[in-house]
Motif scaffolding. Structure first.
Motif, PDB file in Angstrom:
ATOM      1  N   ALA A  94     -38.253  13.571 -16.650  1.00 36.94           N
ATOM      2  CA  ALA A  94     -37.453  12.343 -15.936  1.00 36.94           C
ATOM      3  C   ALA A  94     -36.619  11.949 -16.843  1.00 36.94           C
ATOM      4  CB  ALA A  94     -38.426  11.478 -15.158  1.00 36.94           C
ATOM      5  N   PRO A 146     -34.493   6.091 -14.033  1.00 35.03           N
ATOM      6  CA  PRO A 146     -34.716   7.673 -14.069  1.00 35.03           C
ATOM      7  C   PRO A 146     -33.548   8.403 -13.286  1.00 35.03           C
ATOM      8  CG  PRO A 146     -36.232   6.684 -12.326  1.00 35.03           C
ATOM      9  CD  PRO A 146     -35.238   5.457 -13.047  1.00 35.03           C
ATOM     10  N   HIS A 180     -32.687  12.870 -11.965  1.00 29.54           N
ATOM     11  CA  HIS A 180     -32.973  14.225 -11.769  1.00 29.54           C
ATOM     12  C   HIS A 180     -32.812  14.783 -13.206  1.00 29.54           C
ATOM     13  CE1 HIS A 180     -34.497  14.066  -7.897  1.00 29.54           C
ATOM     14  NE2 HIS A 180     -33.549  13.463  -7.596  1.00 29.54           N
TER      15      HIS A 180
END
Length: 251
Positions: free
Chosen positions: A59, A66, A68
């Motif tokens: 992450a 955060p 993807h």
């Protein structure tokens, strides 16, 4: 051995560029750094991501936020979709990963794929350049004047190898791989700059590279001073070997 499986999740109602630019994580981090810089410094929109339950997830985050690890973007001012792949895809998972990308590309009308590929291969000081490995159709459409030298010989493996092989078999769009030597562990910012400039040259857009150039200079100064301190501490020992103070890595 069972194959890893991947999924692409995209937002509905968004057009996709006719060219998919792929920047994956490899030693030296040149391709992924170039792709990430591109979407940060041009008007872009994140339109999806690639995920898998079969590999340990990472992450990435910035300023506590955060994101993807493998993200898809579209650019406002160029017909490009960009994949920023911060998750390293093992060789054993490359086939499934390519299957997923190509299935998605087919549904989105992607005509060609450009892979930004930094590789830590042996090279001389005059070979800090961008080379290409491209299928005939890609070379005809994008590299008619031999803008970049073809890489003499070798082989492509991993995701790049899968994509090129599928294109040769008629199961994928035309593929061009832009290859430059890197100095692991990275990030090799100079290599990233070379790939970014190559993409600008071929696809006719401009990116302000000043931030990346400044980072390159900072790293060059840092590794140069580090080399001097190591040499001073060694005092007569052959500690540096063939250390390249300009690039900050062993050749």
């Amino acid at each position: 051995m069972p194959q890893s499986s991947f999924d692409v999740t995209t937002k509905s109602g968004h057009e996709t560029g006719t060219t998919l630019v792929v920047g994956q994580t490899h030693p030296g981090l040149a391709g992924v750094t170039s792709a990430d810089y591109l979407v940060r410094h041009l008007d872009s929109e994140r339109t999806g991501h690639v995920s898998t339950d079969d590999l340990p997830a990472i992450a990435p985050f910035e300023a506590g936020v955060p994101r993807h690890h493998s993200r898809l973007y579209t650019l406002d001012d160029a017909p490009l979709s960009v994949l920023v792949g911060e998750l390293f895809v093992p060789f054993g998972a490359a086939r499934s990963y390519a299957d997923t990308l190509l299935a998605w590309a087919e549904t989105q009308g992607v005509d060609e794929i450009a892979v930004l590929h930094g590789v830590p291969f042996a090279h001389g000081p005059d070979e800090h350049a961008v080379f290409h490995v491209a299928t005939d159709g890609y070379r005809t459409d994008r590299l008619p004047d031999d803008v970049f030298r073809p890489l003499a010989n070798g082989f492509l493996d991993g995701v790049a190898g899968e994509l090129v092989t599928r294109s040769l078999d008629g199961a994928a769009p035309e593929v061009g791989v832009y290859i430059t030597p890197t100095h692991p562990p990275g990030p090799d910012v100079d290599a990233s700059l070379r790939l970014l400039t190559a993409l600008e040259t071929v696809y006719g857009f401009d990116v302000d590279e000043s931030e990346l150039e400044a980072l390159s200079e900072q790293l060059r100064e840092y590794y140069g001073k580090l080399a001097e301190r190591v040499a001073s501490a060694a005092e007569g020992e052959e500690a540096l070997g063939d250390y390249d103070t300009q690039n900050g890595m062993y050749m």
